[in-house]
Write a protein that holds these residues in place. Structure first.
Motif, PDB file in Angstrom:
ATOM      1  N   LEU A  63      -4.869  33.018  -3.504  1.00  0.00           N
ATOM      2  CA  LEU A  63      -6.072  33.518  -2.843  1.00  0.00           C
ATOM      3  C   LEU A  63      -5.923  33.569  -1.322  1.00  0.00           C
ATOM      4  CD1 LEU A  63      -8.813  31.625  -4.911  1.00  0.00           C
ATOM      5  CD2 LEU A  63      -8.008  33.988  -5.195  1.00  0.00           C
ATOM      6  N   GLY A  64      -4.756  33.154  -0.826  1.00  0.00           N
ATOM      7  CA  GLY A  64      -4.521  33.168   0.607  1.00  0.00           C
ATOM      8  C   GLY A  64      -4.949  31.906   1.329  1.00  0.00           C
ATOM      9  N   THR A  65      -5.364  30.895   0.573  1.00  0.00           N
ATOM     10  CA  THR A  65      -5.754  29.617   1.183  1.00  0.00           C
ATOM     11  C   THR A  65      -4.511  28.818   1.555  1.00  0.00           C
ATOM     12  OG1 THR A  65      -7.791  29.565  -0.119  1.00  0.00           O
ATOM     13  CG2 THR A  65      -7.059  27.487   0.852  1.00  0.00           C
ATOM     14  N   LEU A  66      -4.532  28.265   2.750  1.00  0.00           N
ATOM     15  CA  LEU A  66      -3.422  27.436   3.209  1.00  0.00           C
ATOM     16  C   LEU A  66      -3.659  26.000   2.760  1.00  0.00           C
ATOM     17  CD1 LEU A  66      -2.966  28.760   6.870  1.00  0.00           C
ATOM     18  CD2 LEU A  66      -1.824  29.531   4.782  1.00  0.00           C
ATOM     19  N   ILE A  67      -2.648  25.404   2.121  1.00  0.00           N
ATOM     20  CA  ILE A  67      -2.713  24.007   1.681  1.00  0.00           C
ATOM     21  C   ILE A  67      -1.764  23.227   2.578  1.00  0.00           C
ATOM     22  CG2 ILE A  67      -2.428  22.407  -0.233  1.00  0.00           C
ATOM     23  CD1 ILE A  67      -2.789  24.852  -2.103  1.00  0.00           C
ATOM     24  N   VAL A  68      -2.350  22.395   3.452  1.00  0.00           N
ATOM     25  CA  VAL A  68      -1.590  21.692   4.486  1.00  0.00           C
ATOM     26  C   VAL A  68      -1.433  20.232   4.072  1.00  0.00           C
ATOM     27  CG1 VAL A  68      -1.435  21.145   6.937  1.00  0.00           C
ATOM     28  CG2 VAL A  68      -2.587  23.248   6.191  1.00  0.00           C
ATOM     29  N   ASN A  69      -0.173  19.789   3.990  1.00  0.00           N
ATOM     30  CA  ASN A  69       0.136  18.406   3.642  1.00  0.00           C
ATOM     31  C   ASN A  69       0.381  17.614   4.929  1.00  0.00           C
ATOM     32  OD1 ASN A  69       2.500  16.252   2.881  1.00  0.00           O
ATOM     33  ND2 ASN A  69       1.029  16.496   1.218  1.00  0.00           N
ATOM     34  N   VAL A  70      -0.579  16.746   5.276  1.00  0.00           N
ATOM     35  CA  VAL A  70      -0.512  15.984   6.522  1.00  0.00           C
ATOM     36  C   VAL A  70       0.114  14.623   6.237  1.00  0.00           C
ATOM     37  CG1 VAL A  70      -1.827  15.031   8.453  1.00  0.00           C
ATOM     38  CG2 VAL A  70      -2.586  17.150   7.341  1.00  0.00           C
ATOM     39  N   PRO A  71       1.221  14.290   6.903  1.00  0.00           N
ATOM     40  CA  PRO A  71       1.879  13.000   6.648  1.00  0.00           C
ATOM     41  C   PRO A  71       1.025  11.824   7.135  1.00  0.00           C
ATOM     42  CG  PRO A  71       2.908  14.097   8.504  1.00  0.00           C
ATOM     43  CD  PRO A  71       1.941  15.083   7.919  1.00  0.00           C
ATOM     44  N   GLU A  74       0.843  -1.191   0.000  1.00  0.00           N
ATOM     45  CA  GLU A  74       0.000   0.000   0.000  1.00  0.00           C
ATOM     46  C   GLU A  74       0.875   1.237   0.000  1.00  0.00           C
ATOM     47  OE1 GLU A  74      -3.298   2.143   2.919  1.00  0.00           O
ATOM     48  OE2 GLU A  74      -3.046  -0.042   2.968  1.00  0.00           O
ATOM     49  N   GLN A  75       0.565   2.168  -0.873  1.00  0.00           N
ATOM     50  CA  GLN A  75       1.373   3.371  -0.992  1.00  0.00           C
ATOM     51  C   GLN A  75       1.058   4.345   0.149  1.00  0.00           C
ATOM     52  OE1 GLN A  75       3.809   3.736  -3.256  1.00  0.00           O
ATOM     53  NE2 GLN A  75       3.299   1.665  -3.979  1.00  0.00           N
ATOM     54  N   GLU A  76       2.088   5.070   0.542  1.00  0.00           N
ATOM     55  CA  GLU A  76       1.883   6.109   1.548  1.00  0.00           C
ATOM     56  C   GLU A  76       0.954   7.176   0.990  1.00  0.00           C
ATOM     57  OE1 GLU A  76       5.655   7.642   2.628  1.00  0.00           O
ATOM     58  OE2 GLU A  76       6.585   5.666   2.844  1.00  0.00           O
ATOM     59  N   LYS A  77       0.018   7.598   1.820  1.00  0.00           N
ATOM     60  CA  LYS A  77      -0.968   8.568   1.362  1.00  0.00           C
ATOM     61  C   LYS A  77      -0.988   9.765   2.301  1.00  0.00           C
ATOM     62  CE  LYS A  77      -4.003   5.066  -0.751  1.00  0.00           C
ATOM     63  NZ  LYS A  77      -5.340   4.433  -0.721  1.00  0.00           N
ATOM     64  N   ASN A  78      -0.309  10.821   1.906  1.00  0.00           N
ATOM     65  CA  ASN A  78      -0.422  12.072   2.646  1.00  0.00           C
ATOM     66  C   ASN A  78      -1.720  12.761   2.258  1.00  0.00           C
ATOM     67  OD1 ASN A  78       2.054  11.373   3.580  1.00  0.00           O
ATOM     68  ND2 ASN A  78       3.143  13.153   2.796  1.00  0.00           N
ATOM     69  N   VAL A  79      -2.289  13.486   3.184  1.00  0.00           N
ATOM     70  CA  VAL A  79      -3.571  14.142   2.952  1.00  0.00           C
ATOM     71  C   VAL A  79      -3.343  15.640   2.800  1.00  0.00           C
ATOM     72  CG1 VAL A  79      -5.857  14.626   3.915  1.00  0.00           C
ATOM     73  CG2 VAL A  79      -4.804  12.375   4.259  1.00  0.00           C
ATOM     74  N   ASN A  80      -3.892  16.226   1.733  1.00  0.00           N
ATOM     75  CA  ASN A  80      -3.845  17.676   1.543  1.00  0.00           C
ATOM     76  C   ASN A  80      -5.175  18.279   1.963  1.00  0.00           C
ATOM     77  OD1 ASN A  80      -1.202  17.990   0.508  1.00  0.00           O
ATOM     78  ND2 ASN A  80      -1.867  17.278  -1.499  1.00  0.00           N
ATOM     79  N   ILE A  81      -5.113  19.222   2.885  1.00  0.00           N
ATOM     80  CA  ILE A  81      -6.331  19.866   3.399  1.00  0.00           C
ATOM     81  C   ILE A  81      -6.201  21.364   3.204  1.00  0.00           C
ATOM     82  CG2 ILE A  81      -7.821  20.172   5.404  1.00  0.00           C
ATOM     83  CD1 ILE A  81      -6.652  17.630   6.568  1.00  0.00           C
ATOM     84  N   GLU A  82      -7.262  21.973   2.674  1.00  0.00           N
ATOM     85  CA  GLU A  82      -7.273  23.423   2.460  1.00  0.00           C
ATOM     86  C   GLU A  82      -8.041  24.109   3.581  1.00  0.00           C
ATOM     87  OE1 GLU A  82      -8.771  24.339  -1.381  1.00  0.00           O
ATOM     88  OE2 GLU A  82      -7.129  23.340  -2.455  1.00  0.00           O
ATOM     89  N   ILE A  83      -7.478  25.202   4.058  1.00  0.00           N
ATOM     90  CA  ILE A  83      -8.113  25.948   5.139  1.00  0.00           C
ATOM     91  C   ILE A  83      -7.606  27.381   5.087  1.00  0.00           C
ATOM     92  CG2 ILE A  83      -6.377  25.512   6.938  1.00  0.00           C
ATOM     93  CD1 ILE A  83      -8.757  25.025   8.856  1.00  0.00           C
ATOM     94  N   THR A  84      -8.348  28.304   5.667  1.00  0.00           N
ATOM     95  CA  THR A  84      -7.929  29.706   5.693  1.00  0.00           C
ATOM     96  C   THR A  84      -7.712  30.162   7.130  1.00  0.00           C
ATOM     97  OG1 THR A  84     -10.214  30.518   5.803  1.00  0.00           O
ATOM     98  CG2 THR A  84      -9.257  30.187   3.604  1.00  0.00           C
ATOM     99  N   SER A  85      -6.898  31.183   7.275  1.00  0.00           N
ATOM    100  CA  SER A  85      -6.659  31.751   8.600  1.00  0.00           C
ATOM    101  C   SER A  85      -7.941  32.335   9.170  1.00  0.00           C
ATOM    102  CB  SER A  85      -5.580  32.829   8.528  1.00  0.00           C
ATOM    103  OG  SER A  85      -4.361  32.290   8.058  1.00  0.00           O
ATOM    104  N   GLU A  86      -8.761  32.920   8.282  1.00  0.00           N
ATOM    105  CA  GLU A  86     -10.019  33.509   8.742  1.00  0.00           C
ATOM    106  C   GLU A  86     -10.906  32.452   9.405  1.00  0.00           C
ATOM    107  OE1 GLU A  86      -8.159  36.099   5.873  1.00  0.00           O
ATOM    108  OE2 GLU A  86      -8.690  33.966   5.784  1.00  0.00           O
ATOM    109  N   ARG A  87     -10.952  31.275   8.784  1.00  0.00           N
ATOM    110  CA  ARG A  87     -11.784  30.222   9.339  1.00  0.00           C
ATOM    111  C   ARG A  87     -11.262  29.772  10.713  1.00  0.00           C
ATOM    112  NH1 ARG A  87     -16.519  28.034  10.370  1.00  0.00           N
ATOM    113  NH2 ARG A  87     -16.459  25.762  10.538  1.00  0.00           N
ATOM    114  N   ILE A  88      -9.967  29.602  10.817  1.00  0.00           N
ATOM    115  CA  ILE A  88      -9.368  29.179  12.090  1.00  0.00           C
ATOM    116  C   ILE A  88      -9.633  30.216  13.178  1.00  0.00           C
ATOM    117  CG2 ILE A  88      -7.187  28.721  13.265  1.00  0.00           C
ATOM    118  CD1 ILE A  88      -6.150  27.570  10.604  1.00  0.00           C
ATOM    119  N   ASN A  89      -9.413  31.480  12.863  1.00  0.00           N
ATOM    120  CA  ASN A  89      -9.603  32.538  13.860  1.00  0.00           C
ATOM    121  C   ASN A  89     -11.058  32.703  14.251  1.00  0.00           C
ATOM    122  OD1 ASN A  89      -6.894  33.384  14.216  1.00  0.00           O
ATOM    123  ND2 ASN A  89      -6.956  34.483  12.270  1.00  0.00           N
ATOM    124  N   LYS A  90     -11.963  32.483  13.293  1.00  0.00           N
ATOM    125  CA  LYS A  90     -13.386  32.609  13.605  1.00  0.00           C
ATOM    126  C   LYS A  90     -13.835  31.531  14.573  1.00  0.00           C
ATOM    127  CE  LYS A  90     -17.966  32.906  11.481  1.00  0.00           C
ATOM    128  NZ  LYS A  90     -18.737  32.897  10.212  1.00  0.00           N
TER     129      LYS A  90
END
Length: 806
Positions: free
Chosen positions: A451-459, A408-424
């Motif tokens: 656009l200022g969206t954060l793209i987070v690569n989760v191992p 099975e191949q390693e599967k990192n997950v990419n999640i998009e989120i914004t600072s505005e959403r986190i702070n809210k």
């Protein structure tokens, strides 16, 4: 999970942090910490001793007199009763005036007339639990390596001076069930770097594992991946002391150098490793498959289990050699005679492992990790590290290559989120750079688009993070919950209120309590036999796959069984007068339904006296009519006053056939009332008990009579009494119904005030006497109107019911 700070410090620097502070920080940020401890605490003056001489005690058949070098000018004489004490051993010695585990002080004394200057100790006596003491020393003293120096403190030799943090891992944080996982977490908390050694495997290039073994699996759903490596010409013996120390502080018993390596890698990587004696494998094909019903397996703990078809097993020659992901089999286990070792690493289906572990009640360190998740990224590295350690400690030769299936191949997950959403969500004002810094500390590579969206690569090692909400939680805990501002939420206020159903349910409870009943709460689970009793509707039983006990296997389909258990409980303790009710849900399921439907019921059970005699009232014994009155009061108070009927029945085998009735409203069956059958009373060991049970859901849905205020009449009432000779087959309900139907507009009440059967009354008849009350709110009634109405009633009673007016 027990974490040694000394071991942890090899991966991330923590030696400058007080262990108590580190434990508190982990608890505030990640998971709960149960304890921070050091095994040497409370103990002192315990040193290495070398036995120079060991002779039998002259006055005992089991004691020995030992001359022990403890680093002083003269040896100490110590009397020891351990069966394994011998000359030339390095042992643990508690000197005179020392303290050992359990706050026990060791003094100079005499044993059977011989001076004893202290005590030669086993591991248990200095605080090691029985479960982690090696088998060979479980009933005697512990023997130290030959390199131990007499007089040195024992605490460093045995790792007793290491601080251990006992952390309680939540189900979602399976990544922390390893030293490396904890190191990643601590590094993120303190913003420090981690460093892990990389295994260097020296293989025998002339030997290839494909020449020794083959692999197969009946389904990718069972295991993915499965990796196998092999080491030849090993020498199985006790592990070196450094490895035993690591396992002790992790709460694991040392066994031998091969088994200890698998446990060491388990704690280090969180990756279970299976070890088999290659020469005991009858066939050289390892296969992973579902078990067959009735197959047998003897585990390494010598427990014999009978397998089910839902269990996953590892087999050789189509015979199970281990319960996959849970425990190995005894037949192929590694022993002192083992020469060639097969090591396996895998990622089993967590759901299958969990079900099997619960059914067989076998919960191991391996099953815990497979249930909560395995880091696929380090499976190969973990098995490489295991064969490297086995080769080093057992002086074996590593066979080249890794045999594997279902890669099975390693599967990192990419999640998009914004600072505005986190702070809210958090109520913070963190900038992009601060948030990115937190993600980078966690090892999550982060970029920002135009656009200022954060793209987070989760191992893949953080398989618990899948959605943006998970990232928000990570920011909150690393930033610090104490640093998040406390702000009351701003939202429109709405007035809370109960629904119609909730109002009726609460009213029903209050009405029964005002009637003298006490609320009881029973389990929603019961036995299949009890679930099938007193049923108001046909239903299939709903069984639990993995019940916690034999008394809680089936979802209940009535409330009466639970109430009768409560009555039995009270009467067994001499509380004979019991009046209980319960309101709750039962679970009804048709044949074509997979899940049951939960329905609101209400029920009561009464036994003994309803109230005892007082100076002005007689005692009141519970009977059918008392319970019927309570039910009638309940229904009338809930707004159901018409078309209520009680029909005698003998359909319920749990009920007395002559004292039981079905309750109907508008010809719809809604409940049951009556006396419990004597046979069931005898089975439950309770006295005469009356019960009722109502389908409260149907009552909620029925139309209700609205209460209308009627002023008390200003004009006098007129009463008329009548005595009737009534056949026994005519009920009071029929008579009252006929009277009200024909009584005219001025009839306001009908009361039965006398019942007589006996002398001067013919057999098959009874005498009933009624009072009829007439009233007119608009004026004074005259006798002529009342007499006409009264005569009409008597005529109809004679005509319709063949009743004689006396």
């Amino acid at each position: 999970m027990k974490v040694s700070t000394k071991w942890l410090n090899e991966y991330v620097k923590v030696d400058d942090i007080k262990p108590v502070d580190l434990g508190e920080k982990i608890e505030r940020t990640a998971v709960e910490v149960d304890d921070v401890s050091r095994r040497e605490d409370g103990q002192k003056k315990i040193v290495v001793g070398h036995i120079l001489e060991c002779v039998p005690h002259p006055n005992s058949d089991h004691l020995h007199i030992c001359q022990v070098d403890v680093g002083e000018e003269e040896p100490y004489q110590i009397v020891c009763g351990a069966p394994n004490v011998k000359k030339g051993q390095n042992v643990i010695v508690a000197l005179p005036n020392s303290w050992i585990a359990g706050h026990v002080k060791i003094k100079k004394g005499k044993m059977r007339g011989e001076i004893s200057m202290g005590m030669i100790c086993g591991l248990q006596e200095i605080g090691f639990p029985d479960k982690i003491v090696p088998e060979e020393f479980s009933d005697g003293i512990y023997v130290l390596p030959e390199t131990a120096i007499p007089g040195d403190s024992i605490f460093d030799y045995l790792g007793m001076n290491e601080d251990v943090i006992d952390i309680d891992i939540t189900p979602n944080r399976g990544d922390m069930l390893s030293m490396r996982g904890v190191a990643y977490e601590v590094a993120a908390i303190y913003n420090r770097n981690v460093k892990f050694p990389t295994p260097q495997v020296q293989e025998d290039a002339d030997l290839h594992i494909e020449d020794y073994l083959t692999l197969d699996a009946t389904s990718n759903d069972l295991v993915s991946p499965y990796k196998v490596r092999m080491v030849k010409n090993v020498k199985v013996k006790p592990s070196p002391l450094w490895l035993q120390r690591r396992l002790w502080n992790a709460g694991i018993k040392p066994v031998n150098n091969v088994v200890d390596v698998t446990n060491y890698v388990l704690m280090d990587y969180g990756q279970p490793i299976e070890a088999y004696d290659f020469d005991k494998l009858k066939d050289k094909e390892i296969k992973i498959r579902y078990a067959s019903n009735g197959e047998k397996l003897t585990t390494i703990n010598e427990d014999k289990i009978e397998l089910k078809e839902s269990d996953v097993v590892v087999t050789v020659n189509d015979e199970p050699i281990s319960l996959a992901g849970i425990i190995g089999g005894q037949e192929t286990s590694v022993t002192e005679m083992t020469q060639n070792v097969v090591l396996c690493a895998a990622k089993y289906n967590p759901s299958l492992v969990r079900k099997t572990a619960r059914r067989e009640n076998i919960h191991s360190e391996s099953s815990q990790r497979f249930e909560r998740g395995i880091n696929i990224q380090t499976i190969q590295e973990a098995i490489d590290y295991a064969v490297m350690l086995v080769s080093d400690l057992c002086e074996g030769d590593i066979i080249s290559d890794t045999l594997e299936i279902n890669q099975e191949q390693e599967k990192n997950v990419n999640i998009e989120i914004t600072s505005e959403r986190i702070n809210k969500v958090l109520g913070t004002s963190l900038c992009d750079e601060e948030i990115i810094d937190i993600f980078e500390r966690l090892g999550f590579k982060t970029s920002k688009d135009e656009l200022g969206t954060l793209i987070v690569n989760v191992p893949s090692r953080r398989w618990d993070i899948q959605i943006p909400a998970d990232l928000i939680e990570e920011v909150a805990r690393i930033y610090g919950y104490d640093n998040i501002p406390t702000i009351l939420p701003i939202m429109p206020l709405t007035e809370g209120h109960y629904t119609k159903s909730q109002k009726i349910i609460r009213s029903a409870r209050k009405l029964l309590e005002s009637s003298g009943l006490t609320q009881a709460i029973s389990y929603g689970l019961t036995t299949e036999t009890k679930a099938k009793r007193f049923m108001l509707a046909e239903s299939e039983t709903t069984q639990l796959d993995f019940p916690m006990s034999s008394d809680h296997t089936t979802l209940r389909m009535n409330l009466i069984s639970g109430l009768l258990d409560d009555v039995a409980y009270n009467q067994a303790r001499k509380v004979n007068n019991v009046a209980l009710y319960e309101q709750g849900r039962v679970f009804i399921r048709n044949k074509d339904q997979e899940r049951p439907e939960d329905i609101e019921y209400i029920a009561g059970a009464l036994s003994g006296l309803f109230h005892e005699a007082t100076w002005h009232d007689d005692k009141k014994v519970v009977d059918f009519y008392l319970v019927k009155g309570i039910v009638q009061h309940l229904l009338n108070s809930l707004g159901i006053t018409q078309n209520i009927s009680y029909i005698a029945t003998d359909e319920f085998e749990e009920m007395h056939p002559g004292r039981t009735a079905k309750i109907f409203i508008n010809n719809e069956f809604i409940g049951l009332i009556g006396e419990v059958h004597p046979n069931l009373l005898k089975e439950l060991k309770i006295k005469t008990t009356y019960i009722f049970e109502l389908d409260l859901q149907k009552i909620i849905e029925l139309p209700k009579d609205n209460e209308i205020y009627i002023p008390i009449s200003k004009y006098p009432e007129i009463k008329r009494d009548m005595a009737l000779l009534v056949p026994n087959n005519i009920t009071n309900e029929q008579i009252v119904k006929t009277i009200k139907k024909n009584g005219g507009q001025y009839l306001v009440d009908v009361k039965l005030f006398d019942l007589y059967q006996g002398k001067n009354i013919d057999d098959g008849f009874k005498s009933l006497a009624y009072t009829l009350v007439y009233s007119d709110n608009s004026g004074t009634l005259n006798d002529e109107k009342v007499n006409d109405a009264f005569n009409k009633v008597t005529d109809k009673l004679k005509e319709e019911l063949n009743i004689k007016v006396r």
